[in-house]
Each structure stands twice: as structure tokens, then as C-alpha cells.
Enzyme design. Structure first.
Site, short mmCIF file in Angstrom:
data_model
loop_
_atom_site.label_atom_id
_atom_site.label_comp_id
_atom_site.label_asym_id
_atom_site.label_seq_id
_atom_site.Cartn_x
_atom_site.Cartn_y
_atom_site.Cartn_z
CE LYS A 196 -3.35 -2.53 2.83
NZ LYS A 196 -4.09 -2.57 4.10
NE ARG A 243 4.18 -15.32 10.19
CZ ARG A 243 4.39 -14.05 10.01
NH1 ARG A 243 3.43 -13.17 10.28
NH2 ARG A 243 5.55 -13.59 9.55
NE ARG A 250 -8.97 -4.08 8.97
CZ ARG A 250 -7.91 -4.31 9.70
NH1 ARG A 250 -7.95 -5.25 10.63
NH2 ARG A 250 -6.80 -3.64 9.53
#
Length: 286
Positions: free
Chosen positions: A61, A160, A270
Site C-alpha cells: 500500500k 504461524r 472491521r
């Protein structure tokens, strides 16, 4: 917030209209627009005056334009409402104009940074030997980068202890993916956002990456996703990929694949949009 496709659209505009030009004068009209430039607005303007812009670059971004023979870069982050506009020099100022850059040529256009909410900004940073602004050296490559390592991405996913959407939004693992394109890629892959990454096989992670690339390329072809007038390209034009979304923002509408009403769930401050039939939650998830 603009994601990879929207930022790439802006990068292409800068490459066409700004790269190769030399800055003659800079006006900083709001201090928050240069708050990431720690030396302040006066230093920002002085260092840019006389600088020649190189090829516009992007990672995730973030976008930047090298200056001073690539030893430093002008780094831009659009935040929630930032716009980099190439405008005629005699065009009226935008209401939320924060920075103006004039050039020493006869093209008659200038670069303007406009930001209603002032979450974005511009700053100058030294470059690493790889040509990255030092402040974003930790940002991972994005899925459209030719050097993105698919195998390393899969290995990191398996190691992870997280869920698949959290992983997609982790900019140290994969950059450029935000809430919109994460939901779109997960819908295409038929994966629930809470699916543990440790359960993804290599073919499934490869499929997910493929869908992320496909949806981002499709968005690029349509100028990105614009839900309001805040995201525009350098010419002030909005993208129209919002008309082609399969998941994001479609709560209660029929799934484009099976017809089941789409759902929205609150997720990490969100929202996540998904099909309860095509994207079944993992057994451990409520």
C-alpha cells in the site's frame, strides 16, 4: 483504505505524469500532511526543491518516487482519504489541499496532495541498498511482485498460530491485501476467515494466492474499488470494481455461487463478509 490495486493505479499515474520531472517549488499547507517527515515542513520543501523524480515505485500500500539519484525517496501513504492529483496549475485549489508541488517545465501541471481526514501524508526518507525507503524495509513483498516467494509464504502460514484472514492482513507476511480483497480472495477460495493457517495444505495456500492475484488484477483493470469520492486516480477519476465484488459489502444479498444470503460478522474492528454455505467455519469456531 486504498489497497494494492488502488495504490497501483495511482503509481501508474505518477509514472506517466510526474516521473522524470524536476520540482521547482513546494508548498506545505497543512503540517499533518508531513508529520512523518520528522525534520518538518520547511525542511521537506527545501529538500524537494530542485529534485528530479525517478520512476514511481510501489510495495503493498506504499508508493514512492526516488530522488537525488535514488539515494532518497518521496514516500506517500494515502491513509483513508489521501489523493495525489496531477492538476492544471491554474485549476482552483481543492478544499482539502495539503501539499502543492510545482515543476520547472512548460507542461502546465502540478502535483497536489489532497487529504480530507489527514491520516495520510508525504515524507522523505533515505533508501536502503535495495532501493526501498528505510521506513518500509520491513514490509513484505506483495502477491503481484514477480519476486514474491510462494513457497516461503506457505511455510510461514503453516508455522504461524493464526487464522487465514489475519495472515492475509499481516503486512510483514504479505503486503497490499486489505479487508476488501481478503474477503474477495477467501470467497473465491471457499475459505472461512477464521480457518487456522496451520491446516492449509500447500495446494490450498497456492490456490488462495492465485485467487488474491486474480481479484487484484481484475480490480486493476477496472481502476480499483471506489465506494465514495475519496479514492480517485491522479486525474480525479473513480474506479468501478465495486460493481464486481462477490463478498465485501454484500450482507443479505445472494451468494453469486450458491444463492445463500451473504453474512457479515464483526472482526478485529472491521467486518468480514462471507457465504455461510460456501465458506463453512472451522469446527473449533463458533
Amino acid at each position: 483504505m486504498p489497497e494494492l490495486p488502488e495504490v497501483e493505479v495511482v503509481r501508474r499515474g505518477l509514472e506517466r505524469w510526474v516521473s522524470g520531472r524536476t520540482v521547482s517549488e513546494v508548498e506545505v499547507l497543512h503540517p499533518r500532511a508531513v508529520r512523518r517527515h520528522l525534520a518538518g515542513g520547511v525542511d521537506f520543501a527545501a529538500r524537494l526543491a530542485g529534485a528530479r523524480f525517478g520512476a514511481a515505485m510501489r510495495r503493498g500500500k506504499y508508493l514512492w518516487v526516488p530522488i537525488d539519484e535514488a539515494s532518497a525517496s518521496l514516500l506517500g501513504h494515502l491513509g483513508m482519504s489521501g489523493q495525489l492529483l496531477v492538476r492544471p496549475a491554474d485549476a482552483p485549489d481543492e478544499k482539502h489541499l495539503r501539499i502543492r508541488m510545482r515543476f520547472d517545465d512548460a507542461l502546465g501541471t502540478e502535483l497536489r496532495f489532497v487529504d480530507q481526514r489527514t491520516f495520510g501524508g508525504l515524507s522523505l526518507h533515505a533508501n536502503t541498498p535495495d532501493g526501498l525507503p528505510e521506513t518500509i524495509a520491513h514490509i513484505a513483498r506483495d502477491p503481484l511482485d514477480p519476486l514474491f516467494d510462494d513457497a516461503a509464504f506457505h511455510t510461514a502460514l503453516r508455522l504461524r498460530r493464526t487464522t487465514v484472514k489475519r495472515a492475509l492482513l499481516d503486512q510483514s507476511l504479505i503486503s497490499g491485501v486489505g479487508n476488501i480483497y481478503a474477503d474477495e480472495a477467501l470467497w473465491r477460495a471457499r475459505l472461512h476467515y477464521d480457518r487456522p493457517t496451520a491446516t492449509l495444505t500447500r495446494p490450498r495456500s497456492a490456490e488462495l494466492l492465485g485467487h488474491a492475484r486474480d481479484v487484484m488484477n481484475a480490480a486493476l483493470a477496472q481502476g480499483g474499488t471506489s465506494f465514495d469520492s475519496l479514492y480517485v486516480n491522479v486525474n480525479g477519476e473513480s474506479g468501478y470494481f465495486d460493481r464486481s465484488l462477490d463478498a465485501y459489502g454484500r450482507e443479505g444479498e445472494p451468494c453469486h455461487r450458491c444463492g445463500t444470503p451473504m453474512r457479515r460478522r464483526a472482526w478485529m474492528n472491521r467486518s468480514s463478509y462471507y457465504c455461510p454455505r460456501c465458506q463453512r467455519p472451522p469446527r473449533a469456531s463458533s
